[in-house]
Write a protein that holds these residues in place. Structure first.
Motif: not given
Lengths: 186, 204
Positions: B23, B27, B37-38, B40-42, B44-45, B48
């Motif tokens: 993660l 980043d 940032r959105s 990066r969240e996608v 990360s999902v 995972r």
DNA sequence: AGCTTACTTTCTAAAGC
DNA sequence: GCTTTAAAAAGTAAGCT
């Protein structure tokens, strides 16, 4: 008018066989003019025939891979030449070693330009790999016959992964049918 | 028994450390690429999910992290080329592409081929080209793609050529070299795509 | 600007790391 | 997974003149 299946040309045949006899590749590399043997890189000895043109990978176990031939007959002819060379070196070779075709690579022409973007979506993104940033061809994995087809914007295609001569023809008929069904063939 | 317990703790710690590393790498690379940032969240999902589906086995954490970020950019409609992503990763481009194809297939991402138009705003603004040039380039892409010129062509090269052509048409000329540099393609590619595109547009 | 060479993708066996 | 071999497709790239 022109049938795409008639445009099929076999480009490469890969086959495996074995002489049923262990080999000393170091010695063989000395006795066989033109042989390439770099055991640090690869365990097989490379030997090329001129007519028919083919390349053979000869292993210590006596197993042999032949590739580069343009037909199944050429594979048998090229391997026959190699068997005779080995016999000429006093190496015992089985009478008729079994030769197994492992892969046939063919090319063909569908005769129309293809919209690969539309085709990727139409054939189903789950069965397709199309990454023009990495490679210009669309990769389609077909279940029956079990082959992989590379389709290009020009309408030229490559069929690989098949073991039977008929696989390419069946694959061309099947892909033409599917593309026509999507209304994406000229 | 005690050893098994300790091993579980060790494995769990290692797993969490690896996830943290992945993660933080996502980043770091995302910052370097300047993606929101959105995205990066996608990414990360996606990472995972790959972890849960056991797709990391036999692959490097860094490779999967990079491929997840590349996929996230595409999914969010602001693609980066493999070249750009490779520039901020410690994994070679070839491995990123191969890993992307693998996780994309296994996770069923079903991402459509990259649309060259999605590169236009970013490339054009780093060349300080106007809104007018951007819409002209977009038009050129639409028209030439509709005439079948896009099949098999690199999306970045296609976008670069359209931007070059649009800059000429709008009297805001950029050289082939300038456009080639931001798009990370060669001048030869721009020249080749440009010739086809202006013909498709009915110019020349 | 061209020409040549070379790399990207797909497949497959072989022996060994 | 990698190493080696062959072959086609078409795009891209790099080096040389």
């Amino acid at each position: 008018m022109t049938n795409p299946a008639d445009s099929i040309e076999i480009q490469n045949v890969v086959a495996s066989t074995g002489i049923g006899q262990e080999l000393d590749l170091e010695a063989l590399a000395e006795d066989l003019p033109g042989a390439d043997f770099n055991p640090d890189n690869f365990p097989g000895l490379v030997y090329r025939t001129q007519e028919p043109k083919a390349a053979a990978l000869i292993f210590r176990s006596g197993k042999i891979v032949c590739t580069g031939a343009k037909s199944i007959d050429d594979v048998h002819e090229a391997l026959g030449i190699i068997f005779e060379k080995l016999r000429g070196l006093q190496i015992p070779v089985e009478d008729d070693p079994e030769i197994t075709v492992q892969n046939i690579v063919s090319s063909a022409d569908l005769g129309h330009n293809l919209n690969l973007n539309a085709l990727a979506i139409g054939l189903g993104l789950e069965d397709v790999e199309y990454e023009p940033e990495q490679f210009p061809g669309l990769v389609y994995r077909m279940d029956e016959p079990e082959v992989v087809i590379l389709l290009f914007g020009s309408g030229k295609i490559v069929i690989t992964g098949g073991k039977r001569t008929d696989d390419a023809e069946e694959a061309v008929e099947e892909i033409v049918e599917r593309i026509e069904g999507l209304g994406l063939l000229g | 028994r005690l050893r098994k317990w300790q091993e579980r703790i060790r494995t769990k710690d290692a797993g969490e450390r690896n996830l943290q590393f992945a993660l933080s790498e996502i980043d770091r690379m995302a910052s370097a690429l300047g993606v929101p940032r959105s995205v990066r969240e996608v990414a990360s999902v996606i990472y995972r999910r790959a972890l849960n589906e056991d797709l990391i086995r036999g692959r490097s954490i860094e490779g999967v992290s990079t491929a997840a970020l590349y996929a996230a950019c595409r999914q969010e409609g602001i693609p980066r080329s493999l070249d750009e992503v490779a520039d901020v990763s410690r994994v070679p481009q070839k491995e990123i592409g191969r890993t992307y194809r693998y996780i994309s297939q296994e996770l069923g991402l079903e991402l459509k081929p990259v649309d060259p138009k999605q590169f236009v705003p970013r490339f054009a603004s780093s060349l300080q080209l106007s809104e007018e040039v951007q819409s002209k380039a977009t038009e050129i892409i639409d028209v030439s793609a509709e005439q079948g010129l896009l099949s098999g062509k690199s999306p970045t090269g296609f976008a670069a050529a359209a931007i070059y052509a649009a800059s000429l048409l709008c009297n805001e000329k950029k050289t082939q070299r300038e456009v080639a540099d931001v798009a990370q393609v060669t001048e030869v590619t721009i020249r080749n795509r440009y010739q086809e595109q202006i013909e498709a547009m009915g110019f020349r």
